[in-house]
Write a protein that holds these residues in place. Structure first.
Motif, PDB file in Angstrom:
ATOM      1  N   ALA A  69       0.842  -1.193   0.000  1.00 16.90           N
ATOM      2  CA  ALA A  69       0.000   0.000   0.000  1.00 16.90           C
ATOM      3  C   ALA A  69       0.881   1.249   0.000  1.00 16.90           C
ATOM      4  N   MET A  70       0.384   2.322  -0.583  1.00 20.88           N
ATOM      5  CA  MET A  70       1.150   3.569  -0.669  1.00 20.88           C
ATOM      6  C   MET A  70       1.616   4.078   0.703  1.00 20.88           C
ATOM      7  N   PRO A  71       0.775   4.027   1.762  1.00 18.12           N
ATOM      8  CA  PRO A  71       1.279   4.499   3.065  1.00 18.12           C
ATOM      9  C   PRO A  71       2.483   3.688   3.568  1.00 18.12           C
ATOM     10  N   VAL A  72       2.487   2.395   3.308  1.00 18.82           N
ATOM     11  CA  VAL A  72       3.621   1.543   3.723  1.00 18.82           C
ATOM     12  C   VAL A  72       4.872   1.954   2.956  1.00 18.82           C
ATOM     13  N   ILE A  73       4.720   2.135   1.657  1.00 19.54           N
ATOM     14  CA  ILE A  73       5.847   2.553   0.817  1.00 19.54           C
ATOM     15  C   ILE A  73       6.354   3.924   1.264  1.00 19.54           C
ATOM     16  N   SER A  74       5.443   4.843   1.509  1.00 16.61           N
ATOM     17  CA  SER A  74       5.831   6.198   1.915  1.00 16.61           C
ATOM     18  C   SER A  74       6.603   6.203   3.224  1.00 16.61           C
ATOM     19  N   ARG A  75       6.173   5.397   4.197  1.00 15.92           N
ATOM     20  CA  ARG A  75       6.892   5.327   5.479  1.00 15.92           C
ATOM     21  C   ARG A  75       8.314   4.811   5.269  1.00 15.92           C
ATOM     22  N   GLY A  76       8.430   3.730   4.484  1.00 15.14           N
ATOM     23  CA  GLY A  76       9.761   3.172   4.214  1.00 15.14           C
ATOM     24  C   GLY A  76      10.654   4.160   3.493  1.00 15.14           C
ATOM     25  N   GLU A  81      14.976   8.202   3.157  1.00 13.33           N
ATOM     26  CA  GLU A  81      15.303   9.577   2.769  1.00 13.33           C
ATOM     27  C   GLU A  81      15.914  10.347   3.946  1.00 13.33           C
ATOM     28  N   GLN A  82      15.376  10.180   5.139  1.00 17.46           N
ATOM     29  CA  GLN A  82      15.899  10.868   6.322  1.00 17.46           C
ATOM     30  C   GLN A  82      17.342  10.470   6.605  1.00 17.46           C
ATOM     31  N   GLU A  83      17.693   9.251   6.217  1.00 15.63           N
ATOM     32  CA  GLU A  83      19.058   8.777   6.448  1.00 15.63           C
ATOM     33  C   GLU A  83      19.968   9.011   5.249  1.00 15.63           C
ATOM     34  N   GLY A  84      19.444   9.703   4.240  1.00 13.94           N
ATOM     35  CA  GLY A  84      20.257  10.071   3.084  1.00 13.94           C
ATOM     36  C   GLY A  84      20.525   8.928   2.121  1.00 13.94           C
ATOM     37  N   ILE A 102      18.219   6.006  -5.633  1.00 14.36           N
ATOM     38  CA  ILE A 102      19.138   5.645  -4.550  1.00 14.36           C
ATOM     39  C   ILE A 102      20.338   6.586  -4.633  1.00 14.36           C
ATOM     40  N   THR A 103      20.721   7.152  -3.504  1.00 17.42           N
ATOM     41  CA  THR A 103      21.855   8.080  -3.466  1.00 17.42           C
ATOM     42  C   THR A 103      23.170   7.293  -3.434  1.00 17.42           C
ATOM     43  N   PRO A 104      24.296   7.985  -3.686  1.00 16.57           N
ATOM     44  CA  PRO A 104      25.594   7.304  -3.535  1.00 16.57           C
ATOM     45  C   PRO A 104      25.773   6.718  -2.123  1.00 16.57           C
ATOM     46  N   GLN A 105      25.289   7.425  -1.114  1.00 16.82           N
ATOM     47  CA  GLN A 105      25.359   6.908   0.261  1.00 16.82           C
ATOM     48  C   GLN A 105      24.523   5.626   0.391  1.00 16.82           C
ATOM     49  N   GLY A 106      23.369   5.595  -0.266  1.00 17.80           N
ATOM     50  CA  GLY A 106      22.526   4.405  -0.250  1.00 17.80           C
ATOM     51  C   GLY A 106      23.187   3.241  -0.964  1.00 17.80           C
TER      52      GLY A 106
END
Length: 165
Positions: A69-76, A81-84, A102-106
């Motif tokens: 569900a979109m809310p589950v995806i959004s939370r993840g 995102e908060q962790e960069g 996905i960022t280089p850090q990810g």
């Protein structure tokens, strides 16, 4: 057809134990990778490769492909995102849509997690003799093929039952 496996409870117990022990070991192996969220990043990376475009995927595609569900995806995604580890980008062609990358850090966190799991499974493999490893690799494919064939047959029977009323 005569049953081949008479100790079904024993087989279930073995499969669950294998799952639990592997999960426990993988968690311990990943503990050296603080907050890498390896499973989420790997899933995201796989879905981007399969359904995305130029290293990105729409949030809606991500939800559909992962059957979440979109809310589950959004939370993840918010956590990542908060962790960069990922970034969300407004689609320049349609400002109502959001892309995920996905960022280089990810990518670095995912690579660290993958290395930790390779070390874990290599440690397991080294506990087996070369002959046992060879047997395992031969049998795992045979077992998976047998499971897939049985599942296909069961699904075909279900389709036939549903069509016949």
């Amino acid at each position: 057809m005569q049953p081949v496996i008479t100790d079904l409870a024993g087989l279930f117990h073995y499969i669950f134990r294998l799952h639990d022990e592997t999960k426990r070991g993988m968690s311990a192996a990943l503990s050296s990778c603080p907050k890498c969220h390896f499973a989420m990043l790997e899933t995201l990376s796989t879905l981007i490769a399969k359904h995305g475009h130029e290293g990105t995927i729409y949030v809606s595609q991500l939800a559909e492909a992962s059957r979440q569900a979109m809310p589950v995806i959004s939370r993840g995604l918010r956590t990542l995102e908060q962790e960069g580890l990922i970034e969300r980008i407004t689609d320049p062609n349609d400002r109502r849509k959001t892309l995920v990358r996905i960022t280089p850090q990810g990518r670095a966190a995912s690579a660290a997690g993958e290395e930790a799991l390779v070390r874990y499974f290599s440690g397991i493999a080294h506990r087996l003799t070369p002959e046992q490893r060879q047997q395992f690799f031969e049998l795992k494919d045979i077992l998976l093929a047998a499971i897939e064939a049985e599942n296909a047959e069961q699904n075909q029977k279900l389709k036939g039952d549903n069509q016949n009323g």
